[in-house]
Design an enzyme around this catalytic site. Structure first.
Site, PDB file in Angstrom:
ATOM      1  N   SER A 102      -3.104   9.777  11.507  1.00 36.47           N
ATOM      2  CA  SER A 102      -2.380   9.681  12.776  1.00 36.47           C
ATOM      3  C   SER A 102      -1.304  10.769  12.977  1.00 36.47           C
ATOM      4  O   SER A 102      -1.196  11.308  14.080  1.00 36.47           O
ATOM      5  CB  SER A 102      -1.782   8.288  12.947  1.00 36.47           C
ATOM      6  OG  SER A 102      -1.062   7.900  11.802  1.00 36.47           O
ATOM      7  N   GLU A 120       7.105   6.961   6.302  1.00 36.08           N
ATOM      8  CA  GLU A 120       6.208   6.471   5.237  1.00 36.08           C
ATOM      9  C   GLU A 120       7.080   6.008   4.084  1.00 36.08           C
ATOM     10  O   GLU A 120       8.145   6.569   3.845  1.00 36.08           O
ATOM     11  CB  GLU A 120       5.258   7.610   4.849  1.00 36.08           C
ATOM     12  CG  GLU A 120       4.326   7.401   3.695  1.00 36.08           C
ATOM     13  CD  GLU A 120       3.422   6.174   3.723  1.00 36.08           C
ATOM     14  OE1 GLU A 120       2.601   6.026   4.651  1.00 36.08           O
ATOM     15  OE2 GLU A 120       3.528   5.371   2.782  1.00 36.08           O
ATOM     16  N   ASP A 145      11.286   2.398   5.126  1.00 44.38           N
ATOM     17  CA  ASP A 145      10.467   1.238   5.470  1.00 44.38           C
ATOM     18  C   ASP A 145      10.232   1.281   6.989  1.00 44.38           C
ATOM     19  O   ASP A 145      11.185   1.238   7.782  1.00 44.38           O
ATOM     20  CB  ASP A 145      11.250  -0.023   5.071  1.00 44.38           C
ATOM     21  CG  ASP A 145      10.468  -1.285   5.340  1.00 44.38           C
ATOM     22  OD1 ASP A 145       9.574  -1.283   6.212  1.00 44.38           O
ATOM     23  OD2 ASP A 145      10.760  -2.302   4.670  1.00 44.38           O
ATOM     24  N   GLY A 146       8.969   1.364   7.364  1.00 46.59           N
ATOM     25  CA  GLY A 146       8.626   1.499   8.787  1.00 46.59           C
ATOM     26  C   GLY A 146       9.164   0.373   9.652  1.00 46.59           C
ATOM     27  O   GLY A 146       9.488   0.568  10.826  1.00 46.59           O
ATOM     28  N   ASP A 166       1.121   0.821  12.253  1.00 45.56           N
ATOM     29  CA  ASP A 166      -0.190   0.730  11.612  1.00 45.56           C
ATOM     30  C   ASP A 166      -0.033   0.312  10.146  1.00 45.56           C
ATOM     31  O   ASP A 166      -0.303   1.086   9.226  1.00 45.56           O
ATOM     32  CB  ASP A 166      -0.864   2.120  11.726  1.00 45.56           C
ATOM     33  CG  ASP A 166      -2.248   2.146  11.128  1.00 45.56           C
ATOM     34  OD1 ASP A 166      -2.858   1.076  10.968  1.00 45.56           O
ATOM     35  OD2 ASP A 166      -2.731   3.261  10.831  1.00 45.56           O
TER      36      ASP A 166
HETATM   37  N1  SAM Z   1      -1.321   5.534  10.276  1.00 43.24           N
HETATM   38  C1  SAM Z   1      -2.171   6.198   9.294  1.00 43.24           C
HETATM   39  C2  SAM Z   1      -3.322   6.856  10.007  1.00 43.24           C
HETATM   40  O1  SAM Z   1      -3.753   6.348  11.052  1.00 43.24           O
HETATM   41  O2  SAM Z   1      -3.776   7.905   9.548  1.00 43.24           O
HETATM   42  C3  SAM Z   1      -2.676   5.240   8.265  1.00 43.24           C
HETATM   43  C4  SAM Z   1      -1.643   4.384   7.650  1.00 43.24           C
HETATM   44  S1  SAM Z   1      -2.190   3.258   6.427  1.00 43.24           S
HETATM   45  C5  SAM Z   1      -3.106   2.085   7.322  1.00 43.24           C
HETATM   46  C6  SAM Z   1      -0.700   2.408   6.059  1.00 43.24           C
HETATM   47  C7  SAM Z   1       0.361   3.243   5.360  1.00 43.24           C
HETATM   48  O3  SAM Z   1       1.570   2.503   5.349  1.00 43.24           O
HETATM   49  C8  SAM Z   1       0.072   3.588   3.914  1.00 43.24           C
HETATM   50  O4  SAM Z   1       0.158   4.980   3.750  1.00 43.24           O
HETATM   51  C9  SAM Z   1       1.201   2.901   3.112  1.00 43.24           C
HETATM   52  O5  SAM Z   1       1.657   3.664   2.024  1.00 43.24           O
HETATM   53  C10 SAM Z   1       2.268   2.802   4.154  1.00 43.24           C
HETATM   54  N2  SAM Z   1       3.252   1.709   3.983  1.00 43.24           N
HETATM   55  C11 SAM Z   1       3.120   0.513   3.376  1.00 43.24           C
HETATM   56  N3  SAM Z   1       4.233  -0.237   3.583  1.00 43.24           N
HETATM   57  C12 SAM Z   1       5.069   0.515   4.330  1.00 43.24           C
HETATM   58  C13 SAM Z   1       6.352   0.287   4.900  1.00 43.24           C
HETATM   59  N4  SAM Z   1       6.996  -0.884   4.733  1.00 43.24           N
HETATM   60  N5  SAM Z   1       6.909   1.275   5.636  1.00 43.24           N
HETATM   61  C14 SAM Z   1       6.273   2.455   5.839  1.00 43.24           C
HETATM   62  N6  SAM Z   1       5.058   2.734   5.320  1.00 43.24           N
HETATM   63  C15 SAM Z   1       4.449   1.771   4.599  1.00 43.24           C
END
Ligand code: SAM
Length: 282
Positions: A102, A120, A145-146, A166
């Site tokens: 993304s 991320e 943290d997102g 996501d």
């Molecule tokens: N959005 C990306 C795309 O479309 O290419 C894919 C993202 S993947 C589904 C989810 C990501 O969230 C992973 O890289 C993971 O490391 C990250 N993640 C997990 N918990 C998170 C958090 N609390 N805050 C931010 N990132 C997080």
């Protein structure tokens, strides 16, 4: 944080999510005024389709692998063009070897006045993202943290733009966090566009998610449901969805052209349906 998107990059769910992302960005680009994209769970940005992870699942073959040489009818092809262009930009020699996540898809469509915040939490992914966007003054990679970003980073100073949420759905409670996250973010920035990704695996959880979203009172919610096969016996990803809050007025019409075309290409087993429903507003 065990989830690794490298196993899934370019699968049917990524295709749907990234196509919708490009349509939202194309809409934002209709006005000169700058906008910002906030990607709360950004991943690593660029995925090698020959990596052991991608080869192990082969999921991309049922996603982007089915799109690259497809010939959808003219209107759908026109709407898919910005997405396929972003994929091509990631594959300079013309062969499909890499897949843009993304942040790369979004970055490809930004104009010089627009900005991207790629958030991320996984330290290794953050490091890769920082390398990917080194020296790019339009992109900020943030280790955070997102879910917290939905408070701290909203509203952006541009006051126009899009938030992509996501999460990995590897832990219990992710549907609830999505609902609470949207409610919190919408309060801080009611003018933003929000795109929320969700898996169609546990159908009862999806029904509860939709009900809870309606109860947030967010006034415009368009729900895209995209199944690729009938419900499996053991829990598995039978489809995926996206809820768009504050969708541009153009989106529904575009999706009514895109979704049947994508469904024809990506369906694995019938009966499987796509639907487009307003959870709130119209
Ligand atoms: N959005 C990306 C795309 O479309 O290419 C894919 C993202 S993947 C589904 C989810 C990501 O969230 C992973 O890289 C993971 O490391 C990250 N993640 C997990 N918990 C998170 C958090 N609390 N805050 C931010 N990132 C997080």
């Amino acid at each position: 944080m065990n989830y690794r998107h490298a196993y899934h990059a370019g699968n049917f769910a990524d295709v749907l999510k990234h196509v919708v992302l490009t349509r939202l960005l194309e809409y934002l680009k209709q006005k000169d005024k700058a906008f910002r994209v906030i990607d709360t769970h950004a991943g690593i940005g660029r995925y090698d389709l020959s990596s052991p992870e991608a080869q192990k699942t082969g999921e991309w073959q049922g996603g982007i692998g089915r799109l690259v040489d497809a010939a959808p009818e003219a209107q759908a092809a026109m709407l898919l063009a910005p997405y396929l262009d972003a994929v091509r930009a990631c594959n300079a020699d013309g062969q499909l070897k890499k897949y843009p996540g993304s942040p790369l898809v979004a970055r490809h469509l930004l104009r010089k006045q627009d900005r991207l915040s790629a958030i991320e939490l996984h330290p290794k992914d953050v490091a890769k993202l920082k390398t990917e966007f080194a020296g790019d003054f339009q992109t900020r990679v943030i280790e955070l943290d997102g879910w917290l970003a939905l408070g701290a980073h909203l509203p952006p100073k541009e006051k126009r733009g899009l938030v992509l949420i996501d999460p990995p759905f590897e832990e219990e409670g992710e549907f609830g966090r999505l609902v609470d996250g949207l409610a919190k973010a919408y309060k801080r920035w009611p003018g933003g566009i929000y795109a929320l990704w969700y898996p169609i695996k546990d159908r009862k959880a999806v029904i509860g998610f939709r009900k809870a979203l309606k109860e947030t009172g967010v006034p415009k919610l368009l729900d895209i449901e995209f199944e690729i096969r009938p419900a499996s016996q053991a829990p598995s990803l039978d489809g995926s969805g996206l809820v768009v809050a504050n969708p541009p007025f153009t989106l529904e019409g575009e999706l009514r052209i895109l979704l049947p075309a994508l469904h024809k290409l990506l369906v694995l087993e019938k009966p499987a349906h796509w639907t487009l429903n307003w959870l709130a507003g119209e």
